[in-house]
Design a protein around this motif. Structure first.
Motif, short mmCIF file in Angstrom:
data_model
loop_
_atom_site.label_atom_id
_atom_site.label_comp_id
_atom_site.label_asym_id
_atom_site.label_seq_id
_atom_site.Cartn_x
_atom_site.Cartn_y
_atom_site.Cartn_z
N UNK A 1 23.12 -35.87 27.04
CA UNK A 1 21.87 -35.81 26.28
C UNK A 1 22.12 -35.92 24.78
N UNK A 2 21.07 -36.39 24.08
CA UNK A 2 21.20 -36.53 22.63
C UNK A 2 21.16 -35.15 21.98
N UNK A 3 21.48 -35.13 20.68
CA UNK A 3 21.47 -33.86 19.95
C UNK A 3 20.10 -33.22 19.99
N UNK A 4 19.05 -34.04 19.76
CA UNK A 4 17.70 -33.49 19.74
C UNK A 4 17.34 -32.94 21.13
N UNK A 5 17.74 -33.67 22.19
CA UNK A 5 17.43 -33.15 23.54
C UNK A 5 18.15 -31.84 23.76
N UNK A 6 19.44 -31.78 23.30
CA UNK A 6 20.19 -30.54 23.50
C UNK A 6 19.52 -29.38 22.77
N UNK A 7 19.07 -29.66 21.54
CA UNK A 7 18.41 -28.59 20.78
C UNK A 7 17.11 -28.19 21.47
N UNK A 8 16.39 -29.21 21.97
CA UNK A 8 15.13 -28.93 22.65
C UNK A 8 15.39 -28.06 23.88
N UNK A 9 16.43 -28.43 24.65
CA UNK A 9 16.74 -27.66 25.86
C UNK A 9 17.06 -26.22 25.47
N UNK A 10 17.85 -26.08 24.39
CA UNK A 10 18.23 -24.73 23.96
C UNK A 10 17.00 -23.92 23.59
N UNK A 11 16.04 -24.56 22.87
CA UNK A 11 14.84 -23.83 22.47
C UNK A 11 13.96 -23.49 23.68
N UNK A 12 13.85 -24.44 24.62
CA UNK A 12 13.04 -24.18 25.81
C UNK A 12 13.64 -23.03 26.60
N UNK A 13 14.98 -23.05 26.76
CA UNK A 13 15.63 -21.96 27.50
C UNK A 13 15.37 -20.64 26.80
N UNK A 14 15.49 -20.66 25.45
CA UNK A 14 15.26 -19.42 24.69
C UNK A 14 13.84 -18.94 24.91
N UNK B 1 21.36 -18.13 24.61
CA UNK B 1 21.07 -19.20 23.65
C UNK B 1 22.27 -19.43 22.72
N UNK B 2 22.95 -18.31 22.36
CA UNK B 2 24.14 -18.49 21.51
C UNK B 2 25.19 -19.31 22.25
N UNK B 3 25.34 -19.02 23.55
CA UNK B 3 26.32 -19.80 24.34
C UNK B 3 25.93 -21.27 24.32
N UNK B 4 24.61 -21.53 24.47
CA UNK B 4 24.14 -22.92 24.45
C UNK B 4 24.44 -23.59 23.11
N UNK B 5 24.15 -22.83 22.00
CA UNK B 5 24.38 -23.39 20.67
C UNK B 5 25.87 -23.62 20.42
N UNK B 6 26.68 -22.63 20.83
CA UNK B 6 28.13 -22.80 20.62
C UNK B 6 28.64 -23.99 21.42
N UNK B 7 28.10 -24.13 22.63
CA UNK B 7 28.48 -25.29 23.46
C UNK B 7 28.14 -26.57 22.74
N UNK B 8 26.93 -26.56 22.14
CA UNK B 8 26.45 -27.75 21.41
C UNK B 8 27.38 -28.05 20.23
N UNK B 9 27.69 -26.98 19.46
CA UNK B 9 28.54 -27.17 18.29
C UNK B 9 29.93 -27.65 18.73
N UNK B 10 30.44 -27.02 19.80
CA UNK B 10 31.78 -27.42 20.28
C UNK B 10 31.80 -28.87 20.72
N UNK B 11 30.69 -29.28 21.36
CA UNK B 11 30.67 -30.66 21.86
C UNK B 11 30.66 -31.64 20.70
N UNK B 12 30.23 -31.16 19.48
CA UNK B 12 30.20 -32.07 18.33
C UNK B 12 31.49 -31.98 17.52
#
Ligand code: ADP
Length: 504
Positions: free
Chosen positions: A5-18, A190-201
């Motif tokens: 997924x794109x960055x925006x989708x990942x952020x969106x998923x993180x916000x929806x999960x939150x 959500x922090x795990x999701x964000x860290x995952x996102x940051x790590x993937x970048x």
């Protein structure tokens, strides 16, 4: 299929999960608190009604007592009133049972009340109605038992109210803990999701940074591994495309440079022979002075001089082109610094004498030999001395010095001529560069001498530099490595200063 997924989708998923987690926690928490409150109010009402009911049962028992034992001795007991009161008691019991529900303690207390009231009715109420008088102790005991049981039911109802209050408090507290744990869980998720996102970048970005550094450092073969979120992967692909295009351009540039070098090499080479012939014939003509008239002689001299300049320029161009093509050969060997400096000084002296300039050659004592091609380093020294001679005014002083600096030998040519400005010094070793000053322009030159000097010194593994204070002169110095298996110069007093300038 690998989902990326794109960055925006990942952020969106993180916000929806939150949002979902927070919504679920809030919904469950608030629902539970509401339920606790409703249960508490129900229990409170129920147990309060049980307490009221216990008072009613007590009143019904008083009515039973009144029906069985009239207020005055001439009145008879009233069986109908007793039945009526007993029925009222039974209704009260039924109502209390409904209210008590599954509360075992209150059920026990109610059962005890029913049992004691039944005991009183059997042993006291019914005999009194039949006109029999029960023993005084029996009646008092059974009456007291019924009253105590009713009181016990009322007390039990009050205790149950207190229990319900404590339970509601306990449940509320536990629910609050659960809500806090749930919220913390949501934040952690959500922090795990964000860290995952940051790590993937991070890894692909790090690769891009390293790649950009290598590319900037000149390694055009650098490519990065494409990965990470869509945007970073696109950046990686764009980086690789850019590196491809830079490499292509560099190859093309090298090819054009190569063609240019080949062209200059070929043309210079081809020009050399005819120019040498022209110069030779012109010089031959000037030697036949007697058979020429004045104009012819002058023309022959101009031709010879111009052909000489042209020949020098062609030789310089050839040297540079060969150096660029890696074909300029130097034959380094241990070379005596003193002999070299003195030979060049000797060769150049006539030019200095011509301009009434003073040339001194100063070589430090006991200098070891340098690893150099004496002809090529002689050419460098001659170029530097020629410049000092050309650009310094008549009567100027020029010094050629050689000394040891660490593991190297430094040659320095210093003059007290016009010098060069700081921005001129930046360009002085560039090809075809000549200062725009009147002094330079009034003197012939091609702007190639210092470029050749630089490339020859560098071919020897040395370095050349210039410094100057405008109006006070310039110093050009270069260093060469000391010969490894060279000899030390013999211990004799160097003729340190040699007066070369001759005042005519
Ligand atoms: P050329 O002397 O043929 O012009 P060079 O490469 O030898 O070419 O020198 C480049 C330029 O540097 C000269 O044109 C001159 O302007 C300047 N230059 C070199 N040596 C000196 C010097 N000793 N004093 C002042 N200017 C100098």
């Amino acid at each position: 299929m690998r989902v990326n997924p794109s960055l925006t989708s990942r952020l969106r998923i993180a916000f929806v999960v939150l949002l979902l987690l927070l919504g679920a926690v809030s919904f469950l928490g608030v629902g539970r608190l509401f339920q606790i409150r409703v249960n508490y109010e129900d229990d409170l009402t129920r147990y309060f009604q049980v307490e009221v009911q216990s008072e009613r049962l007590r009143s019904a028992f008083i009515l039973e007592q009144a029906a069985a034992r009239p207020a005055t001795p001439h009145q008879k007991p009233n069986p109908a009133a007793l039945n009526q009161a007993a029925k009222s008691f039974s209704d009260g019991v039924a109502r209390a049972q409904d209210l008590i529900g599954d509360n075992a303690d209150l059920t026990n207390r109610l059962n005890r009340l029913v049992a004691s009231e039944t005991g009183w009715r059997t042993s006291v109420g019914a005999p009194l109605v039949r006109g029999e008088v029960p023993g005084p102790g029996v009646e008092r005991r059974l009456t007291a038992a019924v009253t105590a049981s009713a009181e016990s039911l009322a007390t039990g109802a009050r205790d149950s109210q207190d229990d319900a209050r404590s339970k509601a408090r306990r449940d509320t507290r536990n629910t609050m803990y659960l809500v806090i744990v749930g919220l913390l869980g949501a934040v952690v998720a959500v922090m795990i999701l964000f860290f995952g996102l940051i790590n993937s970048m991070r890894a692909p970005l790090e690769r891009l940074v390293q790649g950009a550094r290598r590319l900037a450092g000149g390694n055009l073969k650098t490519r990065v591994e494409v990965g990470g979120p869509v945007e970073i992967a696109a950046l990686g692909t764009a980086f690789n495309d850019m590196a491809d295009s830079l490499e292509r351009d560099a190859r093309e540039r090298d090819r054009v440079e190569q063609m240019k070098d080949d062209f200059v090499l070929t043309v210079s080479h081809e020009l050399r022979t005819p120019v040498t012939v022209v110069k030779g014939f012109a010089e031959m003509l000037t030697e036949q002075r007697r058979s020429l008239n004045a104009r012819q002689y002058e023309a022959a001299e101009v031709i010879a001089e111009s052909a000489g300049q042209l020949q020098k320029m062609i030789n310089d161009l050839l040297d540079l082109a060969r150096s660029d093509a890696g074909k300029l050969r130097i034959e380094s060997r241990p070379t005596s610094v003193r002999s070299l400096a003195q030979r060049i000084g000797r060769q150049m002296r006539p030019h200095f004498e011509e301009r009434e300039q003073r040339l001194t050659v100063s070589v430090e004592k006991n200098l070891p030999e340098v690893e150099a091609d004496p002809d090529r380093i002689g050419q460098v020294l001659a170029n530097l001395l020629t410049n000092a001679n050309k650009y310094s005014p008549e009567g100027a002083s020029v010094r050629l010095a050689a000394s040891r600096v660490g593991d190297e030998i430094e040659f320095a040519v210093t003059d007290d001529g016009p010098g060069l400005g700081a921005d001129e010094l930046d360009h002085v070793f560039e090809r075809f560069w000549r200062a725009e000053s009147g002094e330079t322009q009034s003197v012939g030159g091609t702007g190639l001498g210092l470029a050749i000097a630089k490339s020859l010194v560098e071919l020897h593994g040395g370095a050349i530099s210039a410094n100057s204070t405008p109006g006070e002169g310039a110093t050009f110095r270069f260093v060469l490595p000391i010969a490894k298996d060279g000899r030390r110069a013999p211990q004799r007093t160097a003729r340190r200063t040699k007066k070369a300038g001759v005042a005519r």
